[in-house]
Scaffold this active site. Structure first.
Site, PDB file in Angstrom:
ATOM      1  N   GLU A 105       3.165  -6.935   8.214  1.00  0.00           N
ATOM      2  CA  GLU A 105       3.480  -5.509   8.023  1.00  0.00           C
ATOM      3  C   GLU A 105       4.434  -5.274   6.850  1.00  0.00           C
ATOM      4  O   GLU A 105       4.913  -4.168   6.649  1.00  0.00           O
ATOM      5  CB  GLU A 105       4.089  -4.924   9.303  1.00  0.00           C
ATOM      6  CG  GLU A 105       3.131  -4.896  10.491  1.00  0.00           C
ATOM      7  CD  GLU A 105       1.893  -4.049  10.222  1.00  0.00           C
ATOM      8  OE1 GLU A 105       2.044  -2.886   9.823  1.00  0.00           O
ATOM      9  OE2 GLU A 105       0.778  -4.575  10.396  1.00  0.00           O
ATOM     10  N   ARG A 117      -2.974  -8.905 -20.624  1.00  0.00           N
ATOM     11  CA  ARG A 117      -3.825  -8.574 -21.770  1.00  0.00           C
ATOM     12  C   ARG A 117      -3.162  -7.598 -22.734  1.00  0.00           C
ATOM     13  O   ARG A 117      -3.645  -7.398 -23.840  1.00  0.00           O
ATOM     14  CB  ARG A 117      -5.208  -8.081 -21.319  1.00  0.00           C
ATOM     15  CG  ARG A 117      -5.204  -6.829 -20.527  1.00  0.00           C
ATOM     16  CD  ARG A 117      -6.575  -6.562 -19.909  1.00  0.00           C
ATOM     17  NE  ARG A 117      -7.583  -6.140 -20.875  1.00  0.00           N
ATOM     18  CZ  ARG A 117      -7.641  -4.942 -21.452  1.00  0.00           C
ATOM     19  NH1 ARG A 117      -6.718  -4.042 -21.175  1.00  0.00           N
ATOM     20  NH2 ARG A 117      -8.606  -4.648 -22.296  1.00  0.00           N
ATOM     21  N   ASP A 138      -9.715   1.155 -24.637  1.00  0.00           N
ATOM     22  CA  ASP A 138      -9.865   1.071 -23.184  1.00  0.00           C
ATOM     23  C   ASP A 138      -9.908   2.454 -22.565  1.00  0.00           C
ATOM     24  O   ASP A 138      -9.221   3.362 -23.010  1.00  0.00           O
ATOM     25  CB  ASP A 138      -8.660   0.375 -22.546  1.00  0.00           C
ATOM     26  CG  ASP A 138      -8.606  -1.101 -22.855  1.00  0.00           C
ATOM     27  OD1 ASP A 138      -9.605  -1.629 -23.361  1.00  0.00           O
ATOM     28  OD2 ASP A 138      -7.555  -1.698 -22.578  1.00  0.00           O
ATOM     29  N   PRO A 181       0.823  -1.217   0.000  1.00  0.00           N
ATOM     30  CA  PRO A 181       0.000   0.000   0.000  1.00  0.00           C
ATOM     31  C   PRO A 181       0.853   1.262   0.000  1.00  0.00           C
ATOM     32  O   PRO A 181       0.364   2.345  -0.299  1.00  0.00           O
ATOM     33  CB  PRO A 181      -0.844  -0.115   1.277  1.00  0.00           C
ATOM     34  CG  PRO A 181      -0.196  -1.162   2.106  1.00  0.00           C
ATOM     35  CD  PRO A 181       0.602  -2.041   1.197  1.00  0.00           C
TER      36      PRO A 181
HETATM   37  N1  ADE Z   1      -0.870  -5.030   0.085  1.00  0.00           N
HETATM   38  C1  ADE Z   1      -1.771  -4.582   0.993  1.00  0.00           C
HETATM   39  N2  ADE Z   1      -2.503  -3.586   0.480  1.00  0.00           N
HETATM   40  C2  ADE Z   1      -2.071  -3.377  -0.792  1.00  0.00           C
HETATM   41  C3  ADE Z   1      -2.425  -2.483  -1.830  1.00  0.00           C
HETATM   42  N3  ADE Z   1      -3.382  -1.559  -1.666  1.00  0.00           N
HETATM   43  N4  ADE Z   1      -1.759  -2.562  -2.994  1.00  0.00           N
HETATM   44  C4  ADE Z   1      -0.780  -3.467  -3.156  1.00  0.00           C
HETATM   45  N5  ADE Z   1      -0.399  -4.337  -2.220  1.00  0.00           N
HETATM   46  C5  ADE Z   1      -1.034  -4.300  -1.047  1.00  0.00           C
END
Ligand code: ADE
Length: 277
Positions: free
Chosen positions: A119, A161, A176, A92
């Site tokens: 984590e 793709r 797209d 994230p």
């Molecule tokens: N791992 C946990 N959340 C994630 C996300 N939003 N994008 C990529 N990997 C992740």
């Protein structure tokens, strides 16, 4: 293209056997290898995580299993003729995954994915491999998943793709949403197929007119409407030169006006609520 995925949940990647990616594998366009990280643990509990230095909640994935796994996967790839690996680390905290990044990844011959649980992975692992190959830390959106495996599925499908020969002509990706070109930065509008009447709902007459110019204009207006409603940020980001006279008329109907202070770019801004022109 070769893909390696190292994970503690190999079965989570089973969907890579299905649909477009599965077919690309069967045709030999995609060479996928899924590895169990725990194969590179040697204690009774197959430990892959430990408590974080500095304290705090959660666990951190350990250096050794990842280091050994990646060394083995890379050695195996090189032995079988793969070259120029890039590491793709779903997190994230990564850079936002988008169509542009999908195109960039689709041009690489070999991607090695390291989906983490807990984590995340001890930073030294990423720093170590970054000295040997490009590392892409990618986030698939502003939310936190329990692990990176779902992100691997997302990235793989978006990349696969785009590979030559994976999509037939009929499903070409040229139109797209987010594809470079005339519709750049506009979302695609609604689509319809037979029958022409369903539960007293017809389809827009223009689509039956056979008039290609009018159909193209209608599609463009629908794309503008949908983009203005769902992704106003995309309209704001557009260079004004992408909007022709008819686009500007539609944007005005939708409550957008050129920003007088936006010169020399003249970017479009949403008109403040309740303010008439
Ligand atoms: N791992 C946990 N959340 C994630 C996300 N939003 N994008 C990529 N990997 C992740």
């Amino acid at each position: 293209m070769r893909l390696d995925v190292v994970t503690i949940f190999p079965e989570y990647l089973d969907p890579l056997n299905v649909s477009l990616v599965g077919k690309a594998r069967a045709r030999g366009q995609l060479n996928v290898h899924v590895h169990d990280l725990r194969s590179w643990t040697y204690d009774r509990h197959n430990t892959v995580d430990d408590t974080p230095y500095g304290g705090g909640p959660g666990m951190v994935m350990k250096t050794d299993p990842w280091g050994e796994a990646l060394d083995a996967v890379l050695a195996d790839g090189y032995e079988t003729g793969a070259h120029q690996p890039a590491l793709v680390v779903p997190t994230p905290s990564g850079r936002p995954f988008n169509q542009e990044l999908a195109v960039e990844l689709s041009e690489r011959p070999w991607l090695v994915f390291t989906p983490a649980r807990y984590e995340g992975i001890d930073r030294r692992v990423i720093d170590e491999y970054a000295t040997r190959m490009p590392v892409y830390e990618v986030s698939i959106g502003d939310y936190v998943l329990a692990g990176g495996e779902a992100a691997v599925l997302v990235v793989t499908e978006a990349v696969a793709r785009l590979l030559p020969g994976v999509l037939g002509n009929a499903e070409s990706h040229q139109d797209d949403s987010f594809a470079p070109g005339a519709m750049a930065n506009l979302l695609e509008g609604p689509v319809y197929t037979k029958p022409p009447q369903w539960r007293e709902r017809g389809i827009p007459d223009v689509l039956l007119s056979g008039h290609h110019g009018k159909i193209a204009r209608w599609r463009r207006d629908e794309a503008l409407k949908r983009t203005a409603a769902n992704r106003p940020d995309l309209i704001e980001r557009c260079e004004p030169k992408v909007f022709d006279k008819k686009d500007r008329e539609m944007l005005s109907i939708l409550g957008w006006a050129p920003d007088p202070a936006g010169e020399p770019y003249g970017r479009f801004w949403r008109r403040p609520q309740g303010v008439e022109e």
